[in-house]
Design an enzyme around this catalytic site. Structure first.
Site, mmCIF file in Angstrom:
data_model
loop_
_atom_site.group_PDB
_atom_site.id
_atom_site.type_symbol
_atom_site.label_atom_id
_atom_site.label_comp_id
_atom_site.label_asym_id
_atom_site.label_seq_id
_atom_site.Cartn_x
_atom_site.Cartn_y
_atom_site.Cartn_z
ATOM 1 N N GLY A 162 46.486 -51.092 -4.145
ATOM 2 C CA GLY A 162 46.722 -51.693 -5.467
ATOM 3 C C GLY A 162 47.276 -53.092 -5.335
ATOM 4 O O GLY A 162 47.094 -53.927 -6.206
ATOM 5 N N CYS B 214 48.901 -57.065 -7.749
ATOM 6 C CA CYS B 214 48.659 -56.892 -9.181
ATOM 7 C C CYS B 214 49.280 -55.601 -9.697
ATOM 8 O O CYS B 214 50.022 -55.603 -10.673
ATOM 9 C CB CYS B 214 47.149 -56.902 -9.445
ATOM 10 S SG CYS B 214 46.738 -56.596 -11.151
ATOM 11 N N ILE C 276 53.308 -67.765 -14.041
ATOM 12 C CA ILE C 276 54.309 -66.742 -13.732
ATOM 13 C C ILE C 276 55.676 -67.172 -14.266
ATOM 14 O O ILE C 276 56.412 -66.380 -14.862
ATOM 15 C CB ILE C 276 54.337 -66.459 -12.212
ATOM 16 C CG1 ILE C 276 53.018 -65.800 -11.799
ATOM 17 C CG2 ILE C 276 55.521 -65.574 -11.831
ATOM 18 C CD1 ILE C 276 52.851 -65.558 -10.305
ATOM 19 N N ALA D 219 59.580 -69.722 -9.144
ATOM 20 C CA ALA D 219 58.166 -69.435 -9.467
ATOM 21 C C ALA D 219 57.368 -70.701 -9.221
ATOM 22 O O ALA D 219 56.828 -71.311 -10.144
ATOM 23 C CB ALA D 219 58.052 -68.980 -10.923
ATOM 24 N N HIS E 147 36.748 -58.964 -40.811
ATOM 25 C CA HIS E 147 37.873 -59.478 -41.596
ATOM 26 C C HIS E 147 38.847 -58.345 -41.915
ATOM 27 O O HIS E 147 38.408 -57.259 -42.278
ATOM 28 C CB HIS E 147 37.350 -60.068 -42.905
ATOM 29 C CG HIS E 147 38.447 -60.575 -43.793
ATOM 30 N ND1 HIS E 147 39.152 -61.725 -43.491
ATOM 31 C CD2 HIS E 147 38.976 -60.077 -44.938
ATOM 32 C CE1 HIS E 147 40.057 -61.917 -44.445
ATOM 33 N NE2 HIS E 147 39.980 -60.933 -45.326
HETATM 34 P P1 FAD Z 1 46.843 -58.754 -3.188
HETATM 35 O O1 FAD Z 1 46.834 -58.053 -4.484
HETATM 36 O O2 FAD Z 1 48.036 -59.580 -2.850
HETATM 37 O O3 FAD Z 1 46.601 -57.651 -2.086
HETATM 38 C C1 FAD Z 1 46.667 -57.913 -0.719
HETATM 39 C C2 FAD Z 1 47.005 -56.623 -0.021
HETATM 40 O O4 FAD Z 1 46.879 -56.822 1.370
HETATM 41 C C3 FAD Z 1 48.450 -56.186 -0.247
HETATM 42 O O5 FAD Z 1 48.468 -54.848 -0.678
HETATM 43 C C4 FAD Z 1 49.117 -56.349 1.119
HETATM 44 O O6 FAD Z 1 50.104 -55.380 1.361
HETATM 45 C C5 FAD Z 1 47.934 -56.172 2.035
HETATM 46 N N1 FAD Z 1 48.091 -56.828 3.340
HETATM 47 C C6 FAD Z 1 48.422 -58.118 3.585
HETATM 48 N N2 FAD Z 1 48.417 -58.360 4.905
HETATM 49 C C7 FAD Z 1 48.078 -57.186 5.508
HETATM 50 C C8 FAD Z 1 47.913 -56.796 6.860
HETATM 51 N N3 FAD Z 1 48.086 -57.650 7.863
HETATM 52 N N4 FAD Z 1 47.577 -55.532 7.112
HETATM 53 C C9 FAD Z 1 47.397 -54.620 6.103
HETATM 54 N N5 FAD Z 1 47.542 -54.937 4.817
HETATM 55 C C10 FAD Z 1 47.873 -56.216 4.519
HETATM 56 N N6 FAD Z 1 46.535 -61.794 -12.192
HETATM 57 C C11 FAD Z 1 45.868 -61.527 -13.333
HETATM 58 O O7 FAD Z 1 44.646 -61.547 -13.336
HETATM 59 N N7 FAD Z 1 46.537 -61.205 -14.484
HETATM 60 C C12 FAD Z 1 47.886 -61.173 -14.539
HETATM 61 O O8 FAD Z 1 48.452 -60.885 -15.590
HETATM 62 C C13 FAD Z 1 48.620 -61.473 -13.363
HETATM 63 N N8 FAD Z 1 49.964 -61.447 -13.365
HETATM 64 C C14 FAD Z 1 50.640 -61.686 -12.205
HETATM 65 C C15 FAD Z 1 52.022 -61.655 -12.239
HETATM 66 C C16 FAD Z 1 52.749 -61.886 -11.096
HETATM 67 C C17 FAD Z 1 54.247 -61.844 -11.129
HETATM 68 C C18 FAD Z 1 52.061 -62.122 -9.875
HETATM 69 C C19 FAD Z 1 52.832 -62.338 -8.600
HETATM 70 C C20 FAD Z 1 50.690 -62.168 -9.826
HETATM 71 C C21 FAD Z 1 49.963 -61.965 -11.004
HETATM 72 N N9 FAD Z 1 48.567 -62.015 -11.011
HETATM 73 C C22 FAD Z 1 47.895 -61.775 -12.179
HETATM 74 C C23 FAD Z 1 47.794 -62.369 -9.796
HETATM 75 C C24 FAD Z 1 47.224 -61.134 -9.112
HETATM 76 O O9 FAD Z 1 48.256 -60.238 -8.841
HETATM 77 C C25 FAD Z 1 46.521 -61.563 -7.841
HETATM 78 O O10 FAD Z 1 45.559 -62.543 -8.142
HETATM 79 C C26 FAD Z 1 45.798 -60.381 -7.177
HETATM 80 O O11 FAD Z 1 46.708 -59.368 -6.866
HETATM 81 C C27 FAD Z 1 45.092 -60.864 -5.904
HETATM 82 O O12 FAD Z 1 44.444 -59.794 -5.292
HETATM 83 P P2 FAD Z 1 44.160 -59.805 -3.720
HETATM 84 O O13 FAD Z 1 43.406 -58.565 -3.452
HETATM 85 O O14 FAD Z 1 43.620 -61.093 -3.308
HETATM 86 O O15 FAD Z 1 45.609 -59.726 -3.033
#
Ligand code: FAD
Length: 458
Positions: A45, A48, A188, A269, A443
């Site tokens: 997960g 996000c 953020i 942030a 509406h």
């Molecule tokens: P991530 O979700 O960061 O997932 C990466 C995963 O890789 C993590 O689970 C991590 O543990 C794992 N990982 C990393 N390195 C390793 C490793 N070496 N070995 C094994 N596992 C590893 N986006 C929206 O669209 N809407 C929103 O409302 C929104 N609100 C946000 C609010 C906040 C406070 C934050 C911080 C972000 C928000 N975002 C939002 C952005 C969104 O969370 C990210 O864009 C999204 O999670 C990116 O997905 P990702 O798969 O690239 O990375």
């Protein structure tokens, strides 16, 4: 097998990171009948679900409930806001997250994706299939997808800890700080400022740029600044952080020029950096640029067979972008020849009070591309029945090429995030206002504001 020699397992696809990008890719690849290993060091997960979109939006909803109670008399309803029970708010937020986590874990399990728990590292040698090594396991794939996401950055000399926190620690705050300084007026920063102000904290935002949410249209930034002023959130733009000093149980923030701000909590942030350091990417031959993975339109990295998705690829750091990247790569590997994800068509919502929603070009960007052939129209929500019922101000701004398609839509107002779907279709389908005017908007809805703007332009 000699001791300490990693055990090799072979998959069609190995994915490093199970956030929005990684798990979407895994589920879609499994649907295509591919064997998939999904490596995750924390929880499926990712950002996000656990410390990003979902928990912040739960807090923002609790904030909306608080504001509704606070302003109930405006609607003739007798209600009093007596306080915020933060442990109960956290409990509500955690329950939402854990329900979704359970559902997602079930999906991954049901799809027969092999979930490998642990920290993975990329290993590649020229001429060999790249692999991900996790402890004593070596996972080789015909394709490897890097999906390691992002982390909250800080500034030089600003250590996170105690009253100095990133968004992650704010999500676990068990009390409402009396005074909060939020460093950074991006998405953020303004969302957290909005929550804490609704919960009763006195909030100051410090932003180095001339305006809040600088990636949005200038009209949206200006409307948000006005609304925040009304809400007594202090906005300090063109203000640069210089130092922070922990005091008894708080923190004193010094700005360049010497001005100081005292706070109980400092929320940092200032943006999110890619998680790519020390994971073997460069050594294996994956080109990086300032830590981000260099990828082409089809998300291929410089190492054959290795793709990158989500926040580690330069562009808007949004969950639905990472998710779409993940689906794209899975479809591509399965030979379905999907269309690449276009950053410009990604809808964006800032869930502060009021909300900001947008898609496509800002007016300034459209003028850079199309010169004087740009026409804009801004419909004020003052003329929209539903917005008046809700008591919100704001607008729908349409940016179009004269005589041609709509290239950008920008909206501000309570609940206006819900309107971004239609805006995304209009921009994505290159509709003209005249295409839209024969189509009706119900509406009274805020959706009518889009229809009105189209009528005016057509
Ligand atoms: P991530 O979700 O960061 O997932 C990466 C995963 O890789 C993590 O689970 C991590 O543990 C794992 N990982 C990393 N390195 C390793 C490793 N070496 N070995 C094994 N596992 C590893 N986006 C929206 O669209 N809407 C929103 O409302 C929104 N609100 C946000 C609010 C906040 C406070 C934050 C911080 C972000 C928000 N975002 C939002 C952005 C969104 O969370 C990210 O864009 C999204 O999670 C990116 O997905 P990702 O798969 O690239 O990375």
């Amino acid at each position: 097998m000699p001791q300490n020699q990693p055990q090799t397992q072979q998959f069609d696809l190995v994915i490093l990171g199970a956030g929005s990008g990684g798990y979407a890719c895994a589920l879609r690849a499994a649907q295509h009948g591919l064997s998939v290993a999904l490596v995750e060091k924390a929880k499926v997960g990712g950002t996000c679900l656990h410390v990003g979109c979902i928990p912040t939006k739960a807090l923002l909803h609790a904030a909306e409930v608080a504001d509704t109670a606070r302003m109930a008399s405006r609607f003739g309803v007798e209600a009093t806001l007596t306080g915020i029970d933060m442990p109960a708010v956290l409990d509500y937020k955690d329950k939402v997250v854990s329900r979704l986590y359970k559902g997602l874990s079930g999906l991954v399990f049901g799809a027969k994706v092999t979930l490998v728990e642990g920290e993975g590292r990329l290993e590649g040698q020229p001429g060999h299939t790249p692999a991900v090594v996790v402890g004593d396991q070596r996972l080789t794939g015909r394709s490897v997808v890097l999906a390691t996401g992002s982390y909250a950055k800080s500034l030089p000399g600003l250590d996170i800890g105690g009253p100095v926190m990133t968004s992650t620690e704010v999500l676990a705050l068990d009390h409402v700080p009396k005074r909060t300084v939020v460093l950074g007026g991006g998405v953020i920063g303004v969302e957290l400022a909005s929550v804490l102000a609704s919960f009763g904290s006195t909030v100051t935002i410090v932003e180095a740029l001339p305006r809040l949410v600088a990636g949005e249209d200038e009209a949206s930034s200006a409307a948000l600044a006005r609304a925040f002023k009304k809400r007594k959130i202090t906005v300090r733009t063109n203000a640069r952080f210089s130092a922070a000093e922990r005091t008894g149980d708080g923190v004193t923030v010094t700005l360049e020029g010497g001005e100081t701000l005292d706070a109980d909590v400092l929320v940092v942030a200032v943006g999110r950096g890619p998680v790519t350091d020390g994971l073997g990417f460069e050594e294996a031959g994956v080109e990086l640029d300032r830590g981000f993975v260099v990828a082409d339109r089809r998300l291929r990295t410089s190492l054959p067979g290795v793709y990158a998705v989500g926040d580690i690829v330069p562009g808007p750091q949004l969950a639905h972008r990472g998710f779409a990247h993940g689906l794209f790569v899975a479809d591509d590997i399965a030979g379905r020849n999907p269309l690449p994800v276009q950053d410009l068509l990604i809808p964006k919502v800032t869930y502060s009070s009021p909300e900001i929603a947008s898609v496509g070009l800002t007016e300034a960007a459209a003028r850079e591309q199309h010169g004087d052939a740009v026409q804009t129209y801004q419909y004020d929500l003052g003329g929209n029945g539903k917005s008046q019922i809700l008591g919100t101000q704001g607008f729908v701004k349409v940016v179009r090429v004269e005589g041609g398609p709509i290239v950008g839509m920008h909206m501000v107002g309570e609940r206006m995030g819900e309107q971004v779907g239609e805006a995304m279709l209009l921009v994505g389908w290159e509709a003209t206002p005249a295409d839209v005017t024969p189509l009706l908007h119900a509406h009274p809805t805020q959706n009518e504001a889009i229809g009105e703007a189209m009528l005016a332009l057509a």
